[in-house]
Design a protein around this motif. Structure first.
Motif, mmCIF file in Angstrom:
data_model
loop_
_atom_site.group_PDB
_atom_site.id
_atom_site.type_symbol
_atom_site.label_atom_id
_atom_site.label_comp_id
_atom_site.label_asym_id
_atom_site.label_seq_id
_atom_site.Cartn_x
_atom_site.Cartn_y
_atom_site.Cartn_z
ATOM 1 N N GLU A 79 0.860 -1.191 0.000
ATOM 2 C CA GLU A 79 0.000 0.000 0.000
ATOM 3 C C GLU A 79 0.891 1.234 0.000
ATOM 4 O OE1 GLU A 79 -3.405 -0.095 0.583
ATOM 5 O OE2 GLU A 79 -3.714 -2.145 1.301
ATOM 6 N N THR A 80 0.355 2.337 -0.459
ATOM 7 C CA THR A 80 1.017 3.612 -0.208
ATOM 8 C C THR A 80 0.363 4.187 1.037
ATOM 9 O OG1 THR A 80 1.421 3.943 -2.553
ATOM 10 C CG2 THR A 80 1.585 5.883 -1.138
ATOM 11 N N CYS A 81 1.163 4.422 2.055
ATOM 12 C CA CYS A 81 0.622 4.818 3.360
ATOM 13 C C CYS A 81 1.103 6.203 3.755
ATOM 14 C CB CYS A 81 1.076 3.856 4.455
ATOM 15 S SG CYS A 81 0.563 2.179 4.185
ATOM 16 N N CYS A 82 0.416 6.753 4.713
ATOM 17 C CA CYS A 82 0.790 8.044 5.244
ATOM 18 C C CYS A 82 0.591 7.989 6.758
ATOM 19 C CB CYS A 82 -0.116 9.097 4.617
ATOM 20 S SG CYS A 82 0.268 10.762 5.127
ATOM 21 N N LEU A 83 1.562 8.488 7.494
ATOM 22 C CA LEU A 83 1.435 8.578 8.952
ATOM 23 C C LEU A 83 0.981 9.974 9.323
ATOM 24 C CD1 LEU A 83 2.849 5.865 9.077
ATOM 25 C CD2 LEU A 83 4.291 6.742 10.893
ATOM 26 N N THR A 84 -0.009 10.037 10.190
ATOM 27 C CA THR A 84 -0.463 11.346 10.650
ATOM 28 C C THR A 84 -0.750 11.273 12.140
ATOM 29 O OG1 THR A 84 -2.020 13.148 10.199
ATOM 30 C CG2 THR A 84 -2.920 10.940 10.200
ATOM 31 N N GLY A 85 -0.828 12.417 12.783
ATOM 32 C CA GLY A 85 -1.134 12.435 14.210
ATOM 33 C C GLY A 85 -0.488 13.628 14.885
ATOM 34 N N GLN A 86 -0.875 13.817 16.138
ATOM 35 C CA GLN A 86 -0.359 14.942 16.917
ATOM 36 C C GLN A 86 1.170 14.958 16.922
ATOM 37 O OE1 GLN A 86 -3.541 13.622 19.940
ATOM 38 N NE2 GLN A 86 -2.526 15.288 20.991
ATOM 39 N N SER A 87 1.720 16.124 17.032
ATOM 40 C CA SER A 87 3.168 16.259 17.123
ATOM 41 C C SER A 87 3.688 15.544 18.368
ATOM 42 C CB SER A 87 3.535 17.739 17.168
ATOM 43 O OG SER A 87 4.926 17.884 17.315
ATOM 44 N N GLY A 88 4.729 14.745 18.198
ATOM 45 C CA GLY A 88 5.352 14.079 19.342
ATOM 46 C C GLY A 88 4.861 12.678 19.638
ATOM 47 N N VAL A 89 3.909 12.165 18.838
ATOM 48 C CA VAL A 89 3.413 10.811 19.107
ATOM 49 C C VAL A 89 4.419 9.740 18.684
ATOM 50 C CG1 VAL A 89 0.928 11.345 19.087
ATOM 51 C CG2 VAL A 89 2.094 10.760 16.941
ATOM 52 N N GLY A 90 5.371 10.129 17.845
ATOM 53 C CA GLY A 90 6.420 9.164 17.483
ATOM 54 C C GLY A 90 6.336 8.639 16.060
ATOM 55 N N LYS A 91 5.811 9.435 15.147
ATOM 56 C CA LYS A 91 5.688 9.009 13.746
ATOM 57 C C LYS A 91 7.055 8.795 13.103
ATOM 58 C CE LYS A 91 3.315 12.793 12.861
ATOM 59 N NZ LYS A 91 3.230 13.311 14.253
ATOM 60 N N SER A 92 7.930 9.779 13.238
ATOM 61 C CA SER A 92 9.251 9.672 12.594
ATOM 62 C C SER A 92 10.085 8.575 13.255
ATOM 63 C CB SER A 92 9.984 11.016 12.678
ATOM 64 O OG SER A 92 9.209 12.036 12.068
ATOM 65 N N THR A 93 9.970 8.448 14.566
ATOM 66 C CA THR A 93 10.692 7.395 15.284
ATOM 67 C C THR A 93 10.268 6.016 14.771
ATOM 68 O OG1 THR A 93 10.708 8.814 17.250
ATOM 69 C CG2 THR A 93 11.235 6.496 17.594
ATOM 70 N N LEU A 94 8.974 5.847 14.557
ATOM 71 C CA LEU A 94 8.445 4.569 14.068
ATOM 72 C C LEU A 94 8.982 4.268 12.662
ATOM 73 C CD1 LEU A 94 6.504 2.149 14.395
ATOM 74 C CD2 LEU A 94 4.672 3.604 13.514
ATOM 75 N N LEU A 95 9.002 5.289 11.809
ATOM 76 C CA LEU A 95 9.506 5.062 10.453
ATOM 77 C C LEU A 95 10.992 4.748 10.475
ATOM 78 C CD1 LEU A 95 7.463 7.608 8.322
ATOM 79 C CD2 LEU A 95 7.148 5.152 8.618
ATOM 80 N N ASN A 96 11.728 5.367 11.367
ATOM 81 C CA ASN A 96 13.155 5.031 11.490
ATOM 82 C C ASN A 96 13.322 3.563 11.853
ATOM 83 O OD1 ASN A 96 14.044 7.587 10.820
ATOM 84 N ND2 ASN A 96 14.283 8.266 12.944
ATOM 85 N N ARG A 97 12.453 3.061 12.743
ATOM 86 C CA ARG A 97 12.523 1.655 13.127
ATOM 87 C C ARG A 97 12.147 0.743 11.965
ATOM 88 N NH1 ARG A 97 13.040 -0.744 18.375
ATOM 89 N NH2 ARG A 97 13.049 -2.674 17.170
#
Ligand SMILES: Nc1nc2c(ncn2[C@@H]2O[C@H](COP(=O)(O)OP(=O)(O)OP(=O)(O)O)[C@@H](O)[C@H]2O)c(=O)[nH]1
Ligand SMILES: [Mg+2]
Ligand SMILES: [Zn+2]
Length: 214
Positions: A79-97
């Motif tokens: 799928e082509t996905c997009c992460l969204t959510g409040q600032s600081g929930v950990g979106k970028s951290t999750l993608l790094n993992r």
């Protein structure tokens, strides 16, 4: 759309429901990611309760402990996905993992318990099996433009099967007598908090609709 929610910063589920509604109006499928599960499992449990009939998967994940990462990967694959959510929930951290990237991440402000808007641009990241966009977090979100209030209930799957039993047509599932949705809330089939947030959003959409010629 993967809507990311964490125990900190404190979740604002009105934002979550607004994002969910906006996605569904555009035909975008949604899932909820309850992240930072290493801080406790209460949030995932709460979301599973409130969204049980909302037709969206709820996944529990932690970038810290690695819990749930494989399930998220499986959901995203193909799928082509997009992460969204409040600032600081950990979106970028999750993608790094997940992707082994080195996206910038930021501490949450202790004083105001809010993210610091670390990510400032939307970026599509691709690996062999994943295509996913990191986006800037937010703490405010508005419906864009004027919407006919009847359009809102159309993106709540939990209402669909009940609708024809409502006394009035169309029914906004608000305060109308003989509303089957309200009866389902009373009977515990729809979570009262999810319905309460729907009514708050409905009030907002109605207000904009009333003032549409101003
Ligand atoms: N305990 C714990 N902390 C986490 C986890 N994931 C992220 N964090 C922390 O949460 C903070 C914010 O992480 P980011 O990845 O920058 O959050 P973001 O959602 O990308 O934030 P914006 O870019 O501002 O929207 C950092 O201090 C992370 O270390 C997790 O699974 N567990
Ligand atoms: Mg970020
Ligand atoms: Zn109704």
């Amino acid at each position: 759309m993967l809507i990311v929610v964490a125990p900190e910063p404190a979740p604002d589920l009105v934002l979550t429901d607004r994002m969910m509604a906006m996605c569904r109006m555009q035909g975008i499928r949604v899932a909820l990611l309850a992240t930072k599960a290493d801080l406790g499992g209460a949030l995932a449990e709460q979301l599973r309760g409130e969204y049980a009939s909302a037709d969206c998967p709820v996944l529990s994940v932690s970038s810290e402990s690695g819990e749930g990462l494989e399930a998220v990967r499986a959901l995203m694959r193909g799928e082509t996905c997009c992460l969204t959510g409040q600032s600081g929930v950990g979106k970028s951290t999750l993608l790094n993992r997940l992707l082994g990237t080195d996206l910038e991440t930021g501490e949450i402000s202790r004083k105001i318990s809010r993210g610091r808007n670390t990510t400032r641009k939307a970026e599509l990241l691709c690996t062999d099996d994943l295509r996913v966009m990191d986006t800037a977090g937010f703490s405010l979100l508005e419906f864009d433009g004027v919407m006919d209030p009847v359009q809102l209930k159309a993106v709540y799957p939990e209402f669909a099967a009940l609708e024809e039993q409502c006394r009035f047509q169309p029914c906004y599932h608000d305060t109308e007598p003989g509303c089957a949705v309200r009866a389902a809330v009373k009977a515990g089939q729809i979570h009262p908090k999810r319905w309460g947030r729907y009514r708050a959003l409905l009030g907002e959409v109605r207000e904009t609709w009333r003032n549409r010629y101003d």
